[in-house]
Design a protein around this motif. Structure first.
Motif, mmCIF file in Angstrom:
data_model
loop_
_atom_site.group_PDB
_atom_site.id
_atom_site.type_symbol
_atom_site.label_atom_id
_atom_site.label_comp_id
_atom_site.label_asym_id
_atom_site.label_seq_id
_atom_site.Cartn_x
_atom_site.Cartn_y
_atom_site.Cartn_z
ATOM 1 N N LYS A 96 0.826 -1.202 0.000
ATOM 2 C CA LYS A 96 0.000 0.000 0.000
ATOM 3 C C LYS A 96 0.866 1.260 0.000
ATOM 4 C CE LYS A 96 -4.060 -1.904 2.386
ATOM 5 N NZ LYS A 96 -4.930 -1.766 3.588
ATOM 6 N N ASP A 97 1.795 1.310 0.931
ATOM 7 C CA ASP A 97 2.641 2.495 1.030
ATOM 8 C C ASP A 97 3.574 2.614 -0.169
ATOM 9 O OD1 ASP A 97 1.352 2.801 3.388
ATOM 10 O OD2 ASP A 97 3.113 2.645 4.686
ATOM 11 N N ALA A 98 4.010 1.479 -0.709
ATOM 12 C CA ALA A 98 4.860 1.511 -1.900
ATOM 13 C C ALA A 98 4.115 2.171 -3.059
ATOM 14 C CB ALA A 98 5.285 0.095 -2.272
ATOM 15 N N HIS A 99 2.849 1.827 -3.210
ATOM 16 C CA HIS A 99 2.049 2.422 -4.290
ATOM 17 C C HIS A 99 1.946 3.931 -4.107
ATOM 18 C CE1 HIS A 99 -0.966 2.829 -7.378
ATOM 19 N NE2 HIS A 99 -1.852 3.290 -6.512
ATOM 20 N N LEU A 100 1.677 4.381 -2.883
ATOM 21 C CA LEU A 100 1.541 5.815 -2.623
ATOM 22 C C LEU A 100 2.852 6.552 -2.850
ATOM 23 C CD1 LEU A 100 -0.699 5.836 0.576
ATOM 24 C CD2 LEU A 100 -1.381 6.210 -1.790
ATOM 25 N N VAL A 101 3.955 5.965 -2.391
ATOM 26 C CA VAL A 101 5.260 6.602 -2.566
ATOM 27 C C VAL A 101 5.583 6.762 -4.041
ATOM 28 C CG1 VAL A 101 7.747 6.256 -2.313
ATOM 29 C CG2 VAL A 101 6.246 5.978 -0.341
ATOM 30 N N ARG A 102 5.372 5.714 -4.814
ATOM 31 C CA ARG A 102 5.698 5.776 -6.237
ATOM 32 C C ARG A 102 4.763 6.724 -6.983
ATOM 33 N NH1 ARG A 102 9.178 1.527 -7.936
ATOM 34 N NH2 ARG A 102 9.839 0.281 -6.153
ATOM 35 N N GLU A 103 3.500 6.748 -6.603
ATOM 36 C CA GLU A 103 2.574 7.703 -7.213
ATOM 37 C C GLU A 103 3.025 9.130 -6.919
ATOM 38 O OE1 GLU A 103 -0.699 7.455 -8.982
ATOM 39 O OE2 GLU A 103 0.489 5.711 -9.549
ATOM 40 N N TYR A 104 3.446 9.363 -5.691
ATOM 41 C CA TYR A 104 3.870 10.714 -5.323
ATOM 42 C C TYR A 104 5.161 11.111 -6.035
ATOM 43 C CZ TYR A 104 5.544 14.748 -2.859
ATOM 44 O OH TYR A 104 6.033 16.006 -2.588
ATOM 45 N N LEU A 105 6.166 10.244 -5.996
ATOM 46 C CA LEU A 105 7.467 10.578 -6.577
ATOM 47 C C LEU A 105 7.427 10.681 -8.101
ATOM 48 C CD1 LEU A 105 9.933 8.471 -4.386
ATOM 49 C CD2 LEU A 105 9.451 10.924 -4.269
ATOM 50 N N ALA A 106 6.375 10.169 -8.715
ATOM 51 C CA ALA A 106 6.271 10.236 -10.177
ATOM 52 C C ALA A 106 6.012 11.645 -10.672
ATOM 53 C CB ALA A 106 5.154 9.305 -10.666
ATOM 54 N N SER A 107 5.567 12.536 -9.785
ATOM 55 C CA SER A 107 5.223 13.886 -10.254
ATOM 56 C C SER A 107 5.512 14.949 -9.200
ATOM 57 C CB SER A 107 3.754 13.957 -10.668
ATOM 58 O OG SER A 107 2.915 13.538 -9.597
ATOM 59 N N VAL A 108 6.671 14.877 -8.579
ATOM 60 C CA VAL A 108 7.062 15.911 -7.619
ATOM 61 C C VAL A 108 7.331 17.207 -8.395
ATOM 62 C CG1 VAL A 108 8.712 16.581 -5.832
ATOM 63 C CG2 VAL A 108 8.090 14.173 -6.121
ATOM 64 N N PRO A 109 6.721 18.317 -8.008
ATOM 65 C CA PRO A 109 6.931 19.562 -8.766
ATOM 66 C C PRO A 109 8.282 20.192 -8.469
ATOM 67 C CG PRO A 109 5.539 19.987 -6.871
ATOM 68 C CD PRO A 109 5.762 18.492 -6.907
ATOM 69 N N THR A 110 8.803 20.923 -9.433
ATOM 70 C CA THR A 110 9.993 21.727 -9.176
ATOM 71 C C THR A 110 9.594 22.886 -8.273
ATOM 72 O OG1 THR A 110 9.609 23.171 -11.073
ATOM 73 C CG2 THR A 110 10.911 21.151 -11.451
#
Length: 316
Positions: free
Chosen positions: A293-307
C-alpha cells in the motif's frame, strides 16, 4: 545577477551587506538547481533526499534575497519539522505524524510567501497526501478518510461514461458527493461553504491540528434527482476560487480542509527524506514493494514531484 536583484529589493542597504548576501543567494540557487536536475536521474531509494535538499536550498535562496539579516538565530536554520513514528505491528507511513515547530526554515519561508497562514502543530502524513491532486485518488483507495481534494468532472464526461444518458445542452461541472460526506457535511452545507469561500468572505483559515479519524460518515442523500449517481453539481465558480486547483490532469476542488499545495509538498518530501536517512528498514520495505500500500503511494507521489518554481505557482 544576485547582486542586481538584491540592490533592487534593498536599495538603501549598505553595499557590504548586499555583497555578502549575493554570495549566499547565488550559491544556494546553484545547489538547488543541481539537486533538482539530479532528482530525475537518481535511484528511487534516495530520490526524496535529493528533492528535499533542492527545496531546502531554494527556500534559503529566497530568504537570503528577502532578508539581509537572515538568520537572526541558529534555530532559524533548522528544518522546523520532525517526524514521529506511530508504533504498530505493520508499519504504515501515512499514519505517521509530522510535528511542526515555531521556528525553522519552513516557518521563515512561510513568513515570506504566506505571512497570514498559521501552520499546524502536528498533522498525519496521509492528510498531506490527500491534499495533493496527483496522489489523492491513490490515497482514497487505501485511506479514504484522508482525501481532501477531488477532481472536477464535466457533464459531458459523465454522460459519456454512462451509457444511454442524454448529455445536457449546457456544460456543467460536478464533484463527488464524498467531498461533503468525508468531512461530515451534507452537499447543501458544503456548497454553502464553497460559495462563501468563492465570494471572498471566507477568512484565511489556520491549519488546524489533525487527528486520524476513527470512523466514516455516511453520505447524505440530499442531492437533486437530476444529479448523476455519486455526484452533485457545482455552482458557477471563478477560476480564482481559493479551493480550485489547476493541474495537468484537469481541475480539482478542495473540500475546505485541504492543505496548501506548497505546504503539502514541502512537508511530504521532508518526511520521505527522513525515512531515507534514518529508517532504512521501513523505507526499503516500502521501496521494494513488501509494504504494498505504502509503496504504491510513494511511487505515485514521486512520479510527479513539482519543481520549486512550479510549487510557488500554487500559492494562494
Amino acid at each position: 545577477m544576485s547582486l542586481r536583484m538584491l540592490k533592487e529589493i534593498h536599495p538603501d542597504a549598505p553595499i557590504g551587506a548586499l555583497y555578502n548576501n549575493a554570495a549566499k543567494v547565488a550559491t544556494n540557487a546553484r545547489q538547488a538547481v543541481a539537486y533538482e536536475e539530479s532528482a530525475a536521474r537518481v535511484n528511487i531509494e534516495i530520490a526524496p533526499l535529493i528533492w528535499y535538499y533542492g527545496y531546502l536550498h531554494w527556500m534559503k535562496t529566497l530568504l537570503y534575497l528577502s532578508d539581509l539579516d537572515y538568520p537572526r538565530g541558529s534555530s532559524l536554520l533548522q528544518h522546523g519539522m520532525s517526524v514521529r513514528k506511530v508504533k504498530r505491528e505493520v508499519y504504515r507511513w501515512p499514519l505517521d505524524y509530522t510535528y511542526i515547530y515555531k521556528e525553522g526554515v519552513l516557518q521563515s519561508f512561510r513568513d515570506v510567501v504566506a505571512p497570514d497562514l498559521t501552520l499546524p502543530n502536528k498533522v498525519p502524513i496521509g492528510l498531506l497526501l490527500g491534499s495533493i491532486p496527483s496522489v489523492a485518488d491513490a490515497v482514497a483507495e487505501f485511506y479514504p478518510e484522508f482525501q481532501h481534494i477531488y477532481p472536477v468532472v464535466s457533464s459531458s464526461a459523465l454522460a459519456g461514461a454512462a451509457q444511454g444518458t442524454a448529455q445536457s445542452a449546457a456544460q456543467r461541472s460536478y464533484v463527488s458527493r464524498r467531498i461533503a460526506a468525508n468531512i461530515g457535511l451534507t452537499p447543501t452545507e458544503w456548497l454553502t461553504s464553497f460559495t462563501v469561500a468563492g465570494e471572498g468572505n471566507h477568512p484565511q483559515r489556520a491549519l488546524e491540528d489533525a487527528a486520524i479519524p476513527t470512523s466514516h460518515q455516511k453520505p447524505s442523500h440530499g442531492v437533486r434527482d437530476r444529479d448523476p449517481t455519486g455526484f452533485f453539481a457545482l455552482p458557477a465558480f471563478d477560476s480564482t476560487h481559493p479551493w480550485l486547483y489547476h493541474t495537468s490532469h484537469g481541475q480539482w476542488i478542495g473540500d475546505g480542509h485541504a492543505y496548501p499545495l506548497w505546504v503539502s509538498h514541502l512537508v511530504t518530501v521532508y518526511v520521505l527524506s527522513t525515512l531515507c536517512r534514518y529508517n532504512a528498514v521501513e523505507w526499503l520495505d516500502i521501496v521494494h514493494w513488501n509494504n504494498d500500500k505504502d509503496a504504491h503511494l510513494v511511487r505515485e507521489y514521486l512520479a510527479s514531484v513539482p519543481t520549486f518554481p512550479e510549487l510557488l505557482e500554487t500559492r494562494r
